[in-house]
Design a protein around this motif. Structure first.
Motif, short mmCIF file in Angstrom:
data_model
loop_
_atom_site.label_atom_id
_atom_site.label_comp_id
_atom_site.label_asym_id
_atom_site.label_seq_id
_atom_site.Cartn_x
_atom_site.Cartn_y
_atom_site.Cartn_z
N SER A 55 0.82 -1.23 0.00
CA SER A 55 0.00 0.00 0.00
C SER A 55 0.84 1.27 0.00
CB SER A 55 -0.95 0.00 1.20
OG SER A 55 -0.19 -0.08 2.41
N SER A 56 2.12 1.18 0.43
CA SER A 56 2.94 2.40 0.48
C SER A 56 3.55 2.74 -0.88
CB SER A 56 4.03 2.23 1.53
OG SER A 56 4.89 1.18 1.14
N THR A 59 2.86 6.03 -2.53
CA THR A 59 2.99 7.22 -1.68
C THR A 59 4.42 7.75 -1.71
OG1 THR A 59 3.63 6.02 0.31
CG2 THR A 59 1.27 6.16 -0.15
N ASP A 60 4.70 8.75 -0.87
CA ASP A 60 6.03 9.35 -0.85
C ASP A 60 6.99 8.63 0.09
OD1 ASP A 60 5.08 11.24 -2.55
OD2 ASP A 60 4.59 12.69 -0.96
N HIS A 61 6.53 7.70 0.92
CA HIS A 61 7.36 7.10 1.95
C HIS A 61 7.18 5.59 2.00
CE1 HIS A 61 8.04 11.06 3.85
NE2 HIS A 61 6.77 11.30 3.51
N GLU A 62 8.21 4.91 2.46
CA GLU A 62 7.96 3.53 2.91
C GLU A 62 7.89 3.58 4.42
OE1 GLU A 62 11.99 1.58 1.54
OE2 GLU A 62 11.20 0.40 3.23
N GLN A 143 -1.75 4.76 8.39
CA GLN A 143 -2.42 4.78 7.09
C GLN A 143 -2.86 6.20 6.75
OE1 GLN A 143 -2.90 1.91 5.14
NE2 GLN A 143 -3.63 3.29 3.53
N SER A 144 -3.46 6.86 7.75
CA SER A 144 -3.99 8.19 7.42
C SER A 144 -2.88 9.24 7.34
CB SER A 144 -5.07 8.61 8.43
OG SER A 144 -4.51 8.61 9.72
N TYR A 146 0.43 8.60 6.39
CA TYR A 146 1.36 8.38 5.27
C TYR A 146 0.71 7.76 4.03
CZ TYR A 146 5.12 9.86 8.26
OH TYR A 146 5.92 10.61 9.06
N GLY A 147 -0.55 7.35 4.16
CA GLY A 147 -1.24 6.83 2.99
C GLY A 147 -0.95 5.36 2.69
N GLY A 148 -0.09 4.74 3.49
CA GLY A 148 0.19 3.33 3.25
C GLY A 148 1.12 2.78 4.33
#
Ligand SMILES: *[C@@H]1O[C@H](CO)[C@@H](O)[C@H](O)[C@H]1NC(C)=O
Ligand SMILES: *[C@@H]1O[C@H](CO)[C@@H](O)[C@H](O)[C@H]1NC(C)=O
Ligand SMILES: *[C@@H]1O[C@H](CO)[C@@H](O)[C@H](O)[C@H]1NC(C)=O
Ligand SMILES: *[C@@H]1O[C@H](CO)[C@@H](O)[C@H](O)[C@H]1NC(C)=O
Ligand SMILES: *[C@@H]1O[C@H](CO)[C@@H](O)[C@H](O)[C@H]1NC(C)=O
Ligand SMILES: *[C@@H]1O[C@H](CO)[C@@H](O)[C@H](O)[C@H]1NC(C)=O
Length: 649
Positions: A55-56, A59-62, A143-144, A146-148
């Motif tokens: 899911s990451s 996004t911009d980060h792991e 999740q909220s 970093y989006g993943g």
């Protein structure tokens, strides 16, 4: 615990030669309360709960989330090290470490790591920790924010954690925690084990204590080696044993620090610190009760620690010098025997080397001199068994001694063991010593076959003469119930010939076989003896080698098979003339004459290559007896390519 109801039962069982299941009774393993006699930790990649996801990736980060739980308030600094993964330091990695009561040392090989934590870090700056009181809240927060989520692991009682960065597109889309999660791809941790149990035998008078580590079997485990490092306190009592139970195809690699302890392992093992040669283990039972019984059998009547841990590659164990540990031993007697600087002693070295092997008839001692170099300035002058007339022979590299079990003071102790002692005269530096090492030599539970030239059954050999009586003995120790064991069959098998059934159901099967009266069975050893003749008709082909194959078995179809390889000897001709020389060549021709014209042509071809023409003439069947009987051994192999096998000649 409680008093043992009837001491009669163990006695009866002992008389029957059975293991005593009651031996382990009176010692109920209980979880250690208070201070533990040992501190044990092991490495693992299986976490109580965890998940990974892809899911990451968008996004911009792991994002890696670690949630630490403690069984007891942590007493050590937690070390977390972050290492780069396949794609180096990834994309702006984020570590979330939830561990309110921790002091932690986080080191990262990736400079731009962002850390959210509530732990007390010894250095570095951190971002605001998540406010989460449950796993769900924690994951929702990540999740909220970093989006993943790349990985999530809940850990219990870690000593250190190594986290490898990296994202995997083949991971599931969402991180849904699972119990007992295998996080091998990105995480390894060493965790403290808090499930140590112990017990001691109520009526015991001994200070002898056992530490048992029981590696739980894991069917899919690829582990082949376990490194165990053990450290002991100063003034550590030497009469302790370490019992290591595992799959038998595992190697234990042991490092001892200040320890003077006996070892018993089910896999092979080596003691890196003093003796890094692989030593064979022995078969150990795999249940708690039987392992305790094993310790008791060796007179270790206190189970100081019993640790059942998952399959692992590294274990650290420390025998603690604390009140709780003393309590266990004080229940027995005060410690009397202290060894200040444990260094390997000659008798311990011999107990490690176990240079003895037994069959049901013999005991053999073989000591490789280079193995003795482990002890500085050790020089062995002389080795005998308990009966000092039985002295080891030596050459430049070995000490060797072989004796029948009935000699040299060997005692058969029942249950498949022979007992004796090594009496050794040695010098260590300038000091002369006589030492005595009592040992038990295991008699393998297998069928033994021996071939003898005479009915005296004295010196076995591996040569079978054709057309001459030979004497075969099959024997086996079966001390539980000797009567159950029966000889089923014996075959004589030679390449290129029909197998001959010599004996079936203990009765002679072939003509020329006779059952002989063997000595009565003693100490549970059964012996069967036969006389037979390997008859080969005049002119028949004689093989170079043959095998004698016997099978003995129990009523329930458990069978024991043994094969004895023998070379076949034809008395009519000295063995060194085989296939070569005039006699052999004449033999080829004679054999060929018997077989037929077609073959003769092929053999003639060989002959013509190797003999002057003048000697080429048909050989008649009235050839001299000495020649006619020397049939060739290799007709079978010349049949296929008669003219091409020029090496024949
Ligand atoms: C923190 O960990 C690093 C790397 O393992 C080590 O070099 C350093 O000494 C540790 N710091 C402390 C205070 O233990
Ligand atoms: C175990 O120890 C040996 C020797 O010290 C080392 O070569 C090996 O890598 C170690 N294995 C593990 C799994 O740590
Ligand atoms: C060790 O033996 C077990 C069964 O006893 C087997 O499943 C496993 O594959 C073996 N492992 C190795 C490395 O040979
Ligand atoms: C255990 O102790 C008993 C009695 O002291 C002794 O007879 C026996 O030989 C000992 N067994 C071992 C394996 O040391
Ligand atoms: C000593 O004897 C052993 C056993 O018979 C043998 O294997 C070894 O090669 C011998 N060593 C020398 C130097 O002859
Ligand atoms: C047969 O009996 C022996 C000894 O009584 C036992 O060890 C073995 O497991 C038994 N085998 C089977 C297949 O029942």
């Amino acid at each position: 615990m409680g008093p043992r109801a009837a001491p009669l039962l163990p006695l009866l069982l002992a008389l029957l030669g059975r293991p005593d299941p009651g031996r382990a009774e009176g010692c109920d393993l209980q979880p250690v309360t208070g201070e533990s006699p040992i501190a044990l930790s092991y490495t693992t990649s299986t976490v109580p709960r965890g998940c990974v996801s892809s899911s990451s990736l968008g996004t911009d980060h792991e994002v890696h989330v670690l949630s630490i739980k403690w069984s007891k308030a942590p007493t050590v600094l937690l070390t977390v090290s972050i290492t780069p993964g396949a794609d180096a330091c990834g994309r702006s990695p984020v570590l979330v470490l939830l561990c309110a009561s921790c002091f932690a040392n986080i080191t990262s090989q990736c400079p731009h790591l962002l850390i959210h934590t509530d732990a007390h870090l010894i250095s570095g700056t951190t971002a605001e920790p998540p406010k989460a009181s449950s796993e769900e809240e924690l994951l929702n927060w990540a999740q909220s924010t970093y989006g993943g989520i790349t990985s999530y692991s809940e850990l219990r009682d870690p000593r250190w954690i190594q986290l490898r960065l990296g994202e995997d597109a083949s991971s599931p889309p969402n991180c849904i925690p699972q119990n007992h999660f295998n996080a091998m791809l990105h995480l390894e941790t060493e965790v403290f084990f808090h499930g140590v149990k112990s017990c001691s035998h109520g009526d015991t008078q001994s200070t002898r204590a056992a530490h048992i580590i029981h590696l739980q079997p894991e069917p899919s485990s690829l582990i082949t080696e376990v490194n165990l490092s053990l450290s002991c306190p100063e003034n550590h009592v030497s009469n302790q044993i370490l019992i290591l139970q595992s799959r038998t195809n595992l190697t234990w690699s042991l490092s001892f620090k200040k320890c003077n302890i006996q070892v018993m392992a089910s896999g092979n093992y080596k003691i890196m610190t003093i003796f890094p040669t692989l030593l064979p283990g022995e078969l150990l039972p795999d249940t708690e009760q039987d392992l305790i019984a094993k310790a008791f059998e060796k007179n270790y009547s206190t189970i100081a620690s019993y640790s059942a841990i998952p399959a692992t590659t590294r274990i650290s164990m420390e025998i603690q010098e604390n009140k709780a540990a003393k309590k266990v031993t004080e229940m027995i007697t005060p410690m009397t025997h202290l060894t200040p600087t444990p260094e390997l002693q000659p008798h311990q070295l011999l107990l490690l080397l176990k240079p003895w092997t037994c069959t049901d008839e013999t005991m053999e001692i073989t000591i490789i001199k280079s193995h003795l170099k482990v002890i500085k300035d050790l020089d062995i002058k002389d080795i005998t068994l308990r009966d000092i007339n039985c002295q080891a022979e030596k050459n430049a590299t070995h000490f060797m001694l072989k004796s029948p079990l009935s000699h040299c003071g060997t005692l058969l102790g029942g249950r498949g063991y022979a007992n004796n002692e090594l009496l050794i005269k040695l010098s260590k530096g300038t000091e002369l010593q006589d030492i005595r090492v009592a040992f038990q030599c295991e008699i393998p539970r297998e069928l033994f076959l021996r071939l003898f030239p005479t009915a005296a059954f004295e010196v076995p050999q591996t040569e079978l003469e054709v057309n001459k009586e030979a004497f075969l003995q099959a024997s086996m120790m079966w001390d539980d119930h000797p009567a159950d064991l029966q000889l089923k069959d014996c075959w004589l098998v030679a390449p290129g010939r029909e197998p001959v059934l010599l004996v079936q159901g203990g009765e002679a099967h072939d003509v020329g076989v006779a059952v002989l009266e063997g000595p009565p069975s003693s100490h549970g050893r059964k012996i069967w003896r036969f006389r037979f003749t390997y008859a080969v008709p005049e002119g028949g082909r004689i093989p170079f080698s043959a095998t004698l194959k016997c099978k003995a078995g129990l009523q329930n179809n458990t069978n024991f098979e043994k094969v004895l390889e023998v070379t076949v000897k034809d008395t009519w001709r000295p063995p060194n003339s085989r296939g070569l020389g005039l006699a052999a060549v004449l033999g080829i021709t004679f054999g060929a004459f018997l077989i037929g014209a077609l073959l003769t042509a092929g053999l003639w071809c060989i002959y013509s290559r190797t003999r002057p023409i003048s000697k080429l003439q048909p050989v008649s069947s009235t050839a001299p007896a000495s020649e006619s009987s020397s049939t060739n051994h290799s007709i079978g192999s010349t049949q296929s390519t008669p003219c091409s096998t020029s090496s024949m000649a």
